[in-house]
Design an enzyme around this catalytic site. Structure first.
Site, mmCIF file in Angstrom:
data_model
loop_
_atom_site.group_PDB
_atom_site.id
_atom_site.type_symbol
_atom_site.label_atom_id
_atom_site.label_comp_id
_atom_site.label_asym_id
_atom_site.label_seq_id
_atom_site.Cartn_x
_atom_site.Cartn_y
_atom_site.Cartn_z
ATOM 1 N N HIS A 50 0.774 -1.128 -0.119
ATOM 2 C CA HIS A 50 -0.185 0.014 0.009
ATOM 3 C C HIS A 50 0.791 1.342 -0.142
ATOM 4 O O HIS A 50 2.032 1.240 0.577
ATOM 5 C CB HIS A 50 -1.022 0.084 1.317
ATOM 6 C CG HIS A 50 -0.184 -0.009 2.511
ATOM 7 N ND1 HIS A 50 -0.172 1.192 3.331
ATOM 8 C CD2 HIS A 50 -0.398 -1.078 3.439
ATOM 9 C CE1 HIS A 50 0.297 0.795 4.313
ATOM 10 N NE2 HIS A 50 0.245 -0.296 4.491
ATOM 11 N N ASP A 62 -0.337 4.410 0.882
ATOM 12 C CA ASP A 62 -0.542 5.563 1.840
ATOM 13 C C ASP A 62 0.035 5.198 3.276
ATOM 14 O O ASP A 62 0.561 4.180 3.426
ATOM 15 C CB ASP A 62 -2.081 5.343 2.278
ATOM 16 C CG ASP A 62 -2.665 4.261 2.882
ATOM 17 O OD1 ASP A 62 -2.159 3.242 2.491
ATOM 18 O OD2 ASP A 62 -3.460 4.290 3.956
ATOM 19 N N ASP A 114 6.387 1.472 6.483
ATOM 20 C CA ASP A 114 5.161 0.887 6.446
ATOM 21 C C ASP A 114 4.145 1.735 5.381
ATOM 22 O O ASP A 114 3.574 2.743 5.868
ATOM 23 C CB ASP A 114 4.212 0.818 7.652
ATOM 24 C CG ASP A 114 2.894 0.416 7.639
ATOM 25 O OD1 ASP A 114 2.357 0.025 6.681
ATOM 26 O OD2 ASP A 114 2.394 0.653 8.591
ATOM 27 N N GLU A 167 -4.901 1.778 2.695
ATOM 28 C CA GLU A 167 -4.885 0.523 3.555
ATOM 29 C C GLU A 167 -5.046 1.114 5.091
ATOM 30 O O GLU A 167 -5.751 0.275 5.798
ATOM 31 C CB GLU A 167 -3.704 -0.177 3.270
ATOM 32 C CG GLU A 167 -3.650 -1.666 3.965
ATOM 33 C CD GLU A 167 -2.925 -1.523 5.434
ATOM 34 O OE1 GLU A 167 -3.025 -2.757 5.931
ATOM 35 O OE2 GLU A 167 -2.581 -0.521 5.842
ATOM 36 N N GLU A 168 -4.483 1.913 5.334
ATOM 37 C CA GLU A 168 -4.234 2.445 6.915
ATOM 38 C C GLU A 168 -5.833 3.057 7.318
ATOM 39 O O GLU A 168 -5.810 3.021 8.512
ATOM 40 C CB GLU A 168 -3.393 3.595 6.926
ATOM 41 C CG GLU A 168 -1.916 3.158 6.641
ATOM 42 C CD GLU A 168 -1.301 2.386 7.751
ATOM 43 O OE1 GLU A 168 -2.019 1.896 8.518
ATOM 44 O OE2 GLU A 168 -0.051 1.979 7.428
ATOM 45 N N ASP A 211 4.145 -6.589 3.554
ATOM 46 C CA ASP A 211 3.800 -5.540 4.601
ATOM 47 C C ASP A 211 3.991 -6.092 5.854
ATOM 48 O O ASP A 211 3.383 -5.467 7.008
ATOM 49 C CB ASP A 211 2.196 -4.926 4.160
ATOM 50 C CG ASP A 211 1.846 -3.682 5.217
ATOM 51 O OD1 ASP A 211 3.051 -3.146 5.564
ATOM 52 O OD2 ASP A 211 0.864 -3.456 5.118
ATOM 53 N N HIS A 262 4.055 3.949 12.273
ATOM 54 C CA HIS A 262 2.801 4.607 12.765
ATOM 55 C C HIS A 262 3.548 5.630 13.873
ATOM 56 O O HIS A 262 2.740 6.197 14.678
ATOM 57 C CB HIS A 262 1.668 4.018 13.127
ATOM 58 C CG HIS A 262 0.714 3.206 12.309
ATOM 59 N ND1 HIS A 262 -0.419 2.805 12.462
ATOM 60 C CD2 HIS A 262 1.293 2.796 11.171
ATOM 61 C CE1 HIS A 262 -0.808 1.933 11.408
ATOM 62 N NE2 HIS A 262 0.155 2.006 10.649
HETATM 63 ZN ZN LIG Z 1 1.184 -1.415 6.189
#
Ligand SMILES: [Zn+2]
Length: 417
Positions: A85, A87, A148, A182-183, A205, A388
């Protein structure tokens, strides 16, 4: 370990991709949720075109598709897809990412240069102990890094370049899919699986090098709506049934030593309130329920309903409505129907020079939903850590190991067809 003469481009690519802000936004109704995700999508589509992948394109919903044509004469090689992903998480800013590379890491804490209160401590990040002598990419301490999942994006791109440049390597048709959002749990909403045309998929991922995850939580959302009895507070004796108080009692009556995120790990599930709102007259509680099995989820729903019934007994004129909505399901059920998906990935990880470790995720991935949409799709490591957050990091050597894994996996499917 079969060695592959890969002239890696994964670090340059990674550094190029992370400086593009692609944060998604759960409050936005559009797809992609933020237009800026297409900035990375356009770049990736162009780079894939430049590699010679003629069908590479970014679609109107922000998805990138491309095909690496087969180099084998075998007709029955499954078409496999590699997916990451684009984003980054709304939890931490992704604007003005300034990555730094700590070369030849020798152990100890890594202090981030722009905000020296941000320290990746060896004691809190035990995975750093496996990185001695490696090159570690971090931020300057003011943003997330976006490993990520841009580590996965860069790894798939590097593997694609190697396969295109080395047509003597035998493989079947390979599909590439990069998703937005995705997030915020919408990564596959507009994925066109018919257009993709793959038999099996792998998201790239995962966290630590060597890991393969073929199991995720099964997830339901629950809403409890309570109707109390409202009266003037001056004349309420024996009449008023306060909806806010009923709601608080329900939350308070949930198990305290078990069944919550803060008291569980491994294969244990939980019931977890995520929101509460209300007035005297009515109140609403939002919850999520997680478990690895369908039966476990059912038990959690029963526990919830029993708890509500027990509390509401004391409020004879109040009512409740419990609604349960499916969110996603444990991919294992689907992935297990095709044992070669996991076997081939384990072998690819081994050939990439790592010890394969099969594990489960206490969460969901794009692959959980893709699996139930008809594309069985476990998750392979990308090397991302502390995601994150401003302490996010990834090592160059782990990214290179992921590239080798992808290439070997393509070769193994051909070999075994
Ligand atoms: Zn991820």
């Amino acid at each position: 370990m079969t060695s592959l003469p890969i002239n890696h481009t994964v670090l340059e690519r990674f550094l190029r991709y992370v400086v593009i802000d692609t944060q998604s936004d759960p409050a936005s109704p559009t797809c992609p949720s933020t237009e800026k995700q297409k900035d990375l999508g356009r770049l990736l589509a162009r780079e894939l075109q430049e590699l010679g992948l003629k069908d590479a394109h970014l679609d109107e919903h922000g998805y990138v598709y491309a095909t690496i044509p087969a180099t084998t004469d075998k007709k029955k090689v499954p078409v496999i897809c590699f997916c990451s992903h684009m984003d980054t998480s709304p939890d931490c800013t992704g604007e003005n990412v300034r990555p730094q590379v700590v070369r030849n890491y020798q152990g100890g804490d890594i202090v981030l240069p722009k905000d020296r209160t941000q320290i990746i401590r060896a004691a809190e990040h035990p995975a750093l102990a496996d990185q001695i002598g490696n090159d570690i990419v971090t931020t300057d301490g003011t943003t997330l890094l976006g490993a990520d999942n841009k580590a996965g994006v860069a790894e798939i791109m590097d593997a694609a370049k190697f396969l295109v440049d080395n047509a003597q390597i035998r493989h079947g048709t390979i599909k590439i899919l990069f998703t937005p959002d995705e997030e915020i749990g919408r990564g596959v909403d507009k994925a066109d699986l018919r257009k993709l045309g793959a038999d099996f998929g792998y998201t790239i991922d995962g966290e630590s090098a060597g890991h393969l995850e073929d199991e995720t939580f099964s997830a339901d959302g629950a809403t409890i709506h309570i109707e109390g009895v409202s009266t003037h507070p001056g004349f309420a004796k024996g009449k008023m049934e306060h909806a806010i108080k009923i709601a608080s009692r329900i939350i308070d009556a949930l198990p305290k030593d078990t069944c919550s995120p803060e008291t569980t790990e491994g294969r244990e599930g939980f019931v977890h309130p995520t929101g509460i709102s209300g007035t005297l007259e009515s109140a609403t509680i939002q919850l999520i329920m997680r478990d690895f099995t369908e039966q476990g989820l059912k038990q959690k729903a029963a526990l919830l309903e029993d708890t509500i019934k027990e509390v509401i007994k004391d409020y004879p004129r109040s009512t409740y409505r419990l609604t349960i909505k499916e969110q996603y399901r444990n991919m294992k059920e689907v992935v297990d129907r095709h044992p070669e998906i996991v076997e081939n990935a384990m072998e690819a990880i081994r050939r990439a020079g790592l010890k394969p470790i099969r594990s489960s995720i206490r969460g969901g991935t794009d692959g959980s939903r893709l699996s139930f949409m008809g594309l069985p799709c476990p998750n392979i490591f990308a090397g991302e850590h502390a995601f994150h957050s401003r302490l996010e990091w990834v090592s160059v050597q782990d990214m290179q190991a992921a590239v080798r894994t992808i290439v070997h996996l393509a070769m193994i499917f051909e070999e075994r067809a």
